[in-house]
Structures are given as structure tokens and as C-alpha cells.
Design a protein around this motif. Structure first.
Motif, PDB file in Angstrom:
ATOM      1  N   CYS A 149       0.813  -1.219   0.000  1.00  5.32           N
ATOM      2  CA  CYS A 149       0.000   0.000   0.000  1.00  5.32           C
ATOM      3  C   CYS A 149       0.843   1.264   0.000  1.00  5.32           C
ATOM      4  CB  CYS A 149      -0.984  -0.004   1.171  1.00  5.32           C
ATOM      5  SG  CYS A 149      -0.229   0.272   2.788  1.00  5.32           S
ATOM      6  N   ASP A 150       2.151   1.121   0.267  1.00  6.26           N
ATOM      7  CA  ASP A 150       3.032   2.289   0.195  1.00  6.26           C
ATOM      8  C   ASP A 150       3.209   2.773  -1.241  1.00  6.26           C
ATOM      9  OD1 ASP A 150       5.868   0.863  -0.738  1.00  6.26           O
ATOM     10  OD2 ASP A 150       4.629  -0.409   0.541  1.00  6.26           O
ATOM     11  N   LYS A 151       2.782   1.946  -2.206  1.00  4.71           N
ATOM     12  CA  LYS A 151       2.871   2.332  -3.614  1.00  4.71           C
ATOM     13  C   LYS A 151       1.833   3.391  -3.981  1.00  4.71           C
ATOM     14  CE  LYS A 151       6.027  -0.829  -4.590  1.00  4.71           C
ATOM     15  NZ  LYS A 151       7.408  -0.463  -4.990  1.00  4.71           N
ATOM     16  N   LEU A 152       0.822   3.582  -3.119  1.00  4.62           N
ATOM     17  CA  LEU A 152      -0.231   4.571  -3.370  1.00  4.62           C
ATOM     18  C   LEU A 152      -0.139   5.704  -2.357  1.00  4.62           C
ATOM     19  CD1 LEU A 152      -3.366   2.299  -3.998  1.00  4.62           C
ATOM     20  CD2 LEU A 152      -1.735   3.187  -5.679  1.00  4.62           C
ATOM     21  N   LYS A 153      -0.522   6.900  -2.777  1.00  6.54           N
ATOM     22  CA  LYS A 153      -0.601   8.016  -1.849  1.00  6.54           C
ATOM     23  C   LYS A 153      -1.763   7.795  -0.890  1.00  6.54           C
ATOM     24  CE  LYS A 153       1.551  11.392  -4.932  1.00  6.54           C
ATOM     25  NZ  LYS A 153       1.384  12.689  -5.646  1.00  6.54           N
ATOM     26  N   SER A 154      -1.737   8.496   0.228  1.00  5.67           N
ATOM     27  CA  SER A 154      -2.695   8.266   1.305  1.00  5.67           C
ATOM     28  C   SER A 154      -4.143   8.295   0.838  1.00  5.67           C
ATOM     29  CB  SER A 154      -2.486   9.293   2.417  1.00  5.67           C
ATOM     30  OG  SER A 154      -3.428   9.119   3.452  1.00  5.67           O
ATOM     31  N   GLY A 155      -4.507   9.294   0.069  1.00  8.78           N
ATOM     32  CA  GLY A 155      -5.890   9.426  -0.391  1.00  8.78           C
ATOM     33  C   GLY A 155      -6.313   8.271  -1.270  1.00  8.78           C
ATOM     34  N   LEU A 183       7.081  -2.855   3.801  1.00  9.26           N
ATOM     35  CA  LEU A 183       8.186  -1.905   3.702  1.00  9.26           C
ATOM     36  C   LEU A 183       8.062  -0.791   4.743  1.00  9.26           C
ATOM     37  CD1 LEU A 183      10.726  -1.057   2.103  1.00  9.26           C
ATOM     38  CD2 LEU A 183       9.219   0.291   0.614  1.00  9.26           C
ATOM     39  N   LYS A 184       6.853  -0.259   4.906  1.00 12.20           N
ATOM     40  CA  LYS A 184       6.639   0.871   5.802  1.00 12.20           C
ATOM     41  C   LYS A 184       6.047   0.480   7.154  1.00 12.20           C
ATOM     42  CE  LYS A 184       7.862   4.002   2.726  1.00 12.20           C
ATOM     43  NZ  LYS A 184       9.069   4.838   2.890  1.00 12.20           N
ATOM     44  N   GLY A 185       5.657  -0.787   7.303  1.00 12.89           N
ATOM     45  CA  GLY A 185       5.079  -1.226   8.570  1.00 12.89           C
ATOM     46  C   GLY A 185       3.632  -0.811   8.756  1.00 12.89           C
ATOM     47  N   LEU A 186       2.974  -0.406   7.702  1.00 16.31           N
ATOM     48  CA  LEU A 186       1.576   0.029   7.793  1.00 16.31           C
ATOM     49  C   LEU A 186       0.654  -1.177   7.934  1.00 16.31           C
ATOM     50  CD1 LEU A 186       1.649   2.700   4.918  1.00 16.31           C
ATOM     51  CD2 LEU A 186       1.703   3.131   7.375  1.00 16.31           C
TER      52      LEU A 186
END
Length: 212
Positions: A149-155, A183-186
Motif C-alpha cells: 500500500c506504500d505504492k499509493l498516496k494516502s488518499g 516496507l513501511k510497517g503500515l
């Protein structure tokens, strides 16, 4: 949910099995991870357990050919199922993997929850939908993790999660959808909360059986 009772970092490899007949005894609680071969399944397992190489990752999708069993504690296991849907795998091998996957999902009594991993940019492929429908029909709870999901911007990320949540409603059943990034731990804490709830359910049930 307090997930301190489940130490995911304690995960250790037990065995790799070509079918359920060579797996550990069908007791306790198992949570299975399933997804297309390029959905980031191994990376998600490594991130959740805080092990860099618990589940093998490969630059060549489709390498995971066996059912891999990881034990968290006695009677509590995480299962890494063969990746599915990778076009470059020979058809005979693909059918063999899918047979093992189907057999496990339909016959393993200790299976109490299913984590379905889908690339957030390409979710709900036909085979993903078949798996979600099967789980719903079997009343098996599902955690759908939208990986990378880090491949997409927040919105865009939030919009896609909402879209998938609306789409899976047609399957009925207990399907929770969360964004996830190794990758980002989200989404890691949310995933651990759900897994802990599933893994501890037999403990809760046992507690309610005790006389007052």
C-alpha cells in the motif's frame, strides 16, 4: 485486543509439507496465509513475526511449492500456503499446488482463520474472489490485507480500501479489509490484533467451560 499474549517473534519453522498428510497433528489453532504468488505473502509473514527470513522471499514468484508450517507456541501455528495464480508456472505444477491448497482449506479442522493477501493495485482477481467466496461459505473469518500500500498516496490508498470493503460485502461472511505495507510497517498492528483474536479463541472458549 491485547496481543501481548501472542509473541509473534517466537515463530519458528517446523516443517514443509507437500500435502496435509505430512503436516503436524490436526489440533490446536492454525491461521493460514494465502495469496497470488506476487502479492507479498512471504514479506508479510516476515514483517508480522519480525523475522527477516522466516518465510522465504524470492524475486521469482511461484517458488513456494509446499505448505510451510511455523509454530508460535504449543498448539498455535501460522501456515504459509503455496502461492497461486502465477502464469509462468507449468500447468501441471500449478494444478498440483492448487490441489494441495484446496485439500488443506477444506479438510484441516484446526484452520480457524484465513489471511488473503492481494496487491492493493490489483485486488480481487478471479481466483481471489473464489477463495473469499469459499471462506464465506465455510463461515471461516478472513483478513484481507491489501499489500504494497506504500505504492499509493494516502488518499488513493484509503479510497481503494473502501472500494474493496464494499466489493467483498457481496460475499457475506466475516471479511475484514486492511491496507498493509511490509516496507513501511503500515497495518501491522491491526493484522496482529486480528491474528491474536483468532489464535486465542480456543483459550477463551476453554475458559468459559470451567465451572463457576
Amino acid at each position: 485486543m491485547n496481543n501481548n499474549k501472542i509473541n509473534f517473534n517466537a515463530a519458528r519453522f517446523i516443517t514443509s509439507a507437500p500435502n496435509i498428510r505430512q503436516m503436524p497433528a490436526d489440533t490446536g489453532v492454525e491461521i493460514a496465509f494465502a495469496g497470488r504468488s506476487n502479492a507479498g505473502k512471504s514479506s508479510a509473514l516476515n514483517t508480522i513475526t519480525q523475522h527477516k527470513s522466516l518465510a522465504r522471499t524470492s524475486k521469482t514468484p511461484g517458488r513456494t511449492q509446499l505448505i510451510n508450517v511455523f509454530e508460535l507456541s504449543e498448539g498455535k501455528r501460522l501456515i504459509d500456503l503455496p502461492g497461486y495464480g502465477y502464469a509462468r508456472v507449468p500447468e501441471e505444477m500449478k494444478l498440483k499446488w492448487q490441489e494441495a491448497l484446496s485439500e488443506y482449506l477444506q479438510q484441516r479442522d484446526s484452520l480457524k482463520g484465513l489471511v488473503v493477501l492481494m496487491d492493493i493495485r490489483h485486488p480481487l482477481k478471479d481466483i481471489d474472489q473464489q477463495l473469499l467466496q469459499w471462506a464465506s461459505d465455510c463461515e471461516l473469518p478472513v483478513l484481507a490485507l491489501l499489500t504494497k500500500c506504500d505504492k499509493l498516496k494516502s488518499g488513493a490508498r484509503k479510497a481503494e480500501v473502501l472500494r474493496v470493503r464494499e466489493a467483498v460485502a457481496m460475499f457475506g461472511g466475516n471479511i475484514r479489509v486492511e491496507a498493509f505495507s511490509s516496507l513501511k510497517g503500515l497495518g501491522v498492528d491491526q493484522a496482529k490484533d486480528v491474528l491474536s483474536e483468532w489464535l486465542l479463541q480456543d483459550d477463551v472458549t476453554a475458559g468459559t467451560d470451567e465451572p463457576a
